[in-house]
Every structure is written in structure tokens, then in C-alpha cells.
Design an enzyme around this catalytic site. Structure first.
Site, short mmCIF file in Angstrom:
data_model
loop_
_atom_site.label_atom_id
_atom_site.label_comp_id
_atom_site.label_asym_id
_atom_site.label_seq_id
_atom_site.Cartn_x
_atom_site.Cartn_y
_atom_site.Cartn_z
N CYS A 93 0.87 -1.18 0.00
CA CYS A 93 0.00 0.00 0.00
C CYS A 93 0.91 1.23 0.00
O CYS A 93 2.02 1.19 -0.53
CB CYS A 93 -0.98 -0.02 1.17
SG CYS A 93 -0.22 -0.08 2.82
N TRP A 94 0.45 2.33 0.58
CA TRP A 94 1.22 3.57 0.49
C TRP A 94 2.57 3.45 1.20
O TRP A 94 3.62 3.77 0.63
CB TRP A 94 0.40 4.72 1.07
CG TRP A 94 1.20 5.96 1.39
CD1 TRP A 94 1.33 6.56 2.60
CD2 TRP A 94 1.99 6.75 0.49
NE1 TRP A 94 2.14 7.66 2.52
CE2 TRP A 94 2.57 7.81 1.23
CE3 TRP A 94 2.28 6.66 -0.87
CZ2 TRP A 94 3.40 8.76 0.66
CZ3 TRP A 94 3.11 7.62 -1.45
CH2 TRP A 94 3.66 8.66 -0.68
#
Length: 355
Positions: A93-94
Site C-alpha cells: 500500500c502507500w
């Protein structure tokens, strides 16, 4: 969870890379080859973030967990329904936080050998920027230098067809580089996406062979070129591409014909040249647009805008230009690949071949 974390250099060990960020985040940039399986939609991420800040972290996390669980269930029933028992996905993810952590944990509970990318996309982005400080310097470039309309982009494509290594920065940036260089109906990629595409292109090259590149300034539309690349090919060998005034005008009329499909937009772009040119001159060019004076406008832009700009910048940026091999290119002819092959033969017999 620490035993489920892996570093970016291990990404090639996995069957698939799964990006669980929102579609907007994925579209801005992603690890090459990654599949987007968002655990929050664009709107859901905004809702969770707003709730987290305006109501409470607990309430935001509770709502987010429910949405993530629902979306993971959907992906299990659709996107990943056919994955085999021994599937090994890498999840990110981020920044390697809750979104990818949730998916990784659940996938391992199912029986898949899932791992979470340490640092997430943020770590990947940092690695990309580090790469762009060093990788461009490992190649020897031959820059195609010449005034606008001489067909440098067409020659670059022909060189590629002839078997040469070519780096088409304008294709990666989806822009021709000049003030009027926007592609019709095509948005430029984000800076992050361009950087990823550039690294992929560079990694495909053989450092033992030269890389042909079109002369560019610091920016191509909204995209900034990495300084390491810019400085390296500005100092490298050059081929000066020359074409007749008639060929250049015809080439511009063909390549920029779409601009006349929206005269008001073209006049607005010309308006931006005030400061570089007098208001009276720009107004005259805008009148030519109203009169559909395409050939006259092309000639005016070549003579009064593009050629003076080329004269000012080319020798300043390309230190090897005084020693460049000059070729007379006919960009509108059907034999551009044969012309490219002739150039390669000339280079084989010149000092540029060993630069």
C-alpha cells in the site's frame, strides 16, 4: 507481522505484485506489473480520512476496517478466486501500513504465502529517485540536435526501426516538448509515473551500445527530466539534424494540424508567448489562426520563434555540438528508415562511434 515483511529487492521472487491502494493512487504511479485490488475506493478513503480527523481516530479506524473487510471479501470472490493454493503474492500500500497488512494477514490465514512490502509504495518511490541519480550515467548517449520541424522525433523512431537503442522521452512524457506540443486528447502522466517509465526504459538498454535521444530542455510540458540524465546527454556526442525550410514547414503543418481543430485553444496557447514576443506579433499570429493561414503561421513560427530559440539554447546546452556530425534529413519522405540506416553507417565510420 515482521516475519511477513520483505524488501523491494525481493519483489522478483513472487508470483504477483498486488497494489491495494485506491484507483487514483494506482493511476498516479505503481510498481511495474502490479495489479490494482483496492481495499478502499477513492471515495471510501476520503470518508475514512475525514472521519478520522473530524470525529475520532477510533471511529475512522472502525469504519475503515468494515470497508476494508467488505472489499477484501469481494476480491476473494472475484479477482483472486482462481489463485492456486501455492500462490505467492507480494502486497503493498502507500507505506506498508494497515491496508497491505490486513490483506497479507488474511491471505496467510487462507493458506497463501503472502508477504508485505516493507515501506510500501513510498519506499519504492524513494528507490526510483535514487536510481535516477545514478542509472542514467551508465550509458553513452548520442543526442539528435536540430531546429523544430527538422523531424528529430521521426528520425529517432526510424533509428529504432533500424535496430538502434533509442530513448523517446517525448513518448514517455506524452508531449512534444514545445509550447504547442501537447498531444491531442492525451493527458501527460504524473511526474512519478514518468520516472517509473523512464527507469524501465533505461533498464532495458545495453550499456555497451550507444543510446540515441532527442535533444530536450529541462522540461517536457509539465514533466521535469532528471538532472543526471539531462547533464549526461548534454555532455555527450551529437548529431545535428538539418532539413530544408520547406520540409520543416510541411512537417509542422502535418504534426500540428490538430491544433487548428480548436482555434480558440490554439490562440490561447499563442497568447502565452507574450513576453517572448511583442503583443502585436502574437496578435498577428492569432489573426492567422482566424484566417486558417496554416502555412503562413508555420513559416512565421519557424522564422521568428523556433529558430531563434534553437540558436540561443543549442550551443549553450550541448557542448559537443561544434563537433557534431551533420545530416540532411528529409522527414516527410517514405524512406526515413533507410535514411536512419545511412546515418548509422556514417556513425560506424566516424569518431562518434566510440564516444
Amino acid at each position: 507481522m515482521k516475519n511477513l515483511l520483505v524488501s523491494l529487492d525481493q519483489a522478483g521472487d513472487f508470483d504477483e505484485i498486488i497494489d491495494v491502494r485506491t484507483p487514483l493512487e494506482f493511476a498516479e504511479d505503481h510498481i511495474p506489473g502490479a495489479l490494482n485490488a483496492p481495499v478502499l475506493s477513492n471515495e471510501e478513503r476520503v470518508l475514512v480520512g475525514t472521519t478520522y480527523k473530524q470525529i475520532s481516530p477510533f471511529e475512522g479506524t472502525r469504519i475503515g476496517a468494515a470497508l476494508v473487510a467488505r472489499n477484501i471479501a469481494h476480491h476473494l470472490e472475484t479477482t483472486f478466486a482462481d489463485r492456486p493454493r501455492n500462490w505467492r503474492p507480494l502486497i503493498y500500500c502507500w507505506r506498508g501500513g494497515k491496508r497491505s497488512g490486513s490483506v497479507t494477514t488474511l491471505f496467510n490465514m487462507i493458506g497463501w504465502q503472502a508477504r508485505q512490502l516493507d515501506g510500501g509504495y513510498k519506499g519504492y518511490r524513494r528507490a526510483t529517485l535514487d536510481t535516477l541519480e545514478s542509472l542514467p550515467k551508465t550509458f553513452k548517449y548520442i543526442a539528435l540536435v536540430g531546429p523544430t520541424g527538422s523531424g528529430k522525433t521521426r528520425l529517432l523512431a526510424a533509428l529504432n526501426q533500424a535496430g538502434a537503442q533509442t530513448l523517446d522521452l517525448e513518448a514517455l512524457a506524452a508531449h512534444r516538448g514545445s509550447l504547442l506540443g501537447a498531444w491531442a486528447g492525451v493527458a501527460q502522466p504524473s511526474q512519478k509515473r514518468f520516472d517509473t517509465l523512464l527507469v524501465c526504459a533505461l533498464r532495458a538498454f545495453d550499456p555497451k551500445r550507444p543510446v540515441f535521444v532527442e535533444a530536450e530542455s529541462r522540461r517536457i510540458g509539465s514533466i521535469a527530466l532528471p538532472l543526471a540524465l539531462l547533464e549526461t546527454f548534454h555532455q555527450g556526442a551529437c548529431v545535428e539534424v538539418l532539413s530544408s525550410h520547406e520540409d520543416r514547414a510541411a512537417f509542422l503543418l502535418h504534426d500540428y494540424a490538430h491544433l487548428f481543430d480548436d482555434p480558440e485553444s490554439l490562440k490561447a496557447q499563442l497568447q502565452k508567448m507574450i513576453g517572448l514576443h511583442s503583443r502585436e506579433r502574437v496578435t498577428g499570429w492569432q489573426h492567422l489562426v482566424d484566417e486558417n493561414g496554416r502555412a503562413e503561421l508555420a513559416g512565421e513560427l519557424i522564422e521568428r520563434h523556433y529558430d531563434p530559440a534553437y540558436a540561443r539554447s543549442s550551443h549553450q546546452h550541448f557542448v559537443q555540438l561544434p563537433r557534431a556530425l551533420q545530416i540532411h534529413f528529409r522527414p516527410n519522405d517514405a524512406d526515413v528508415v533507410e535514411q536512419a540506416k545511412a546515418l548509422l553507417a556514417q556513425l560506424d565510420n566516424s569518431a562518434l562511434a566510440v564516444v
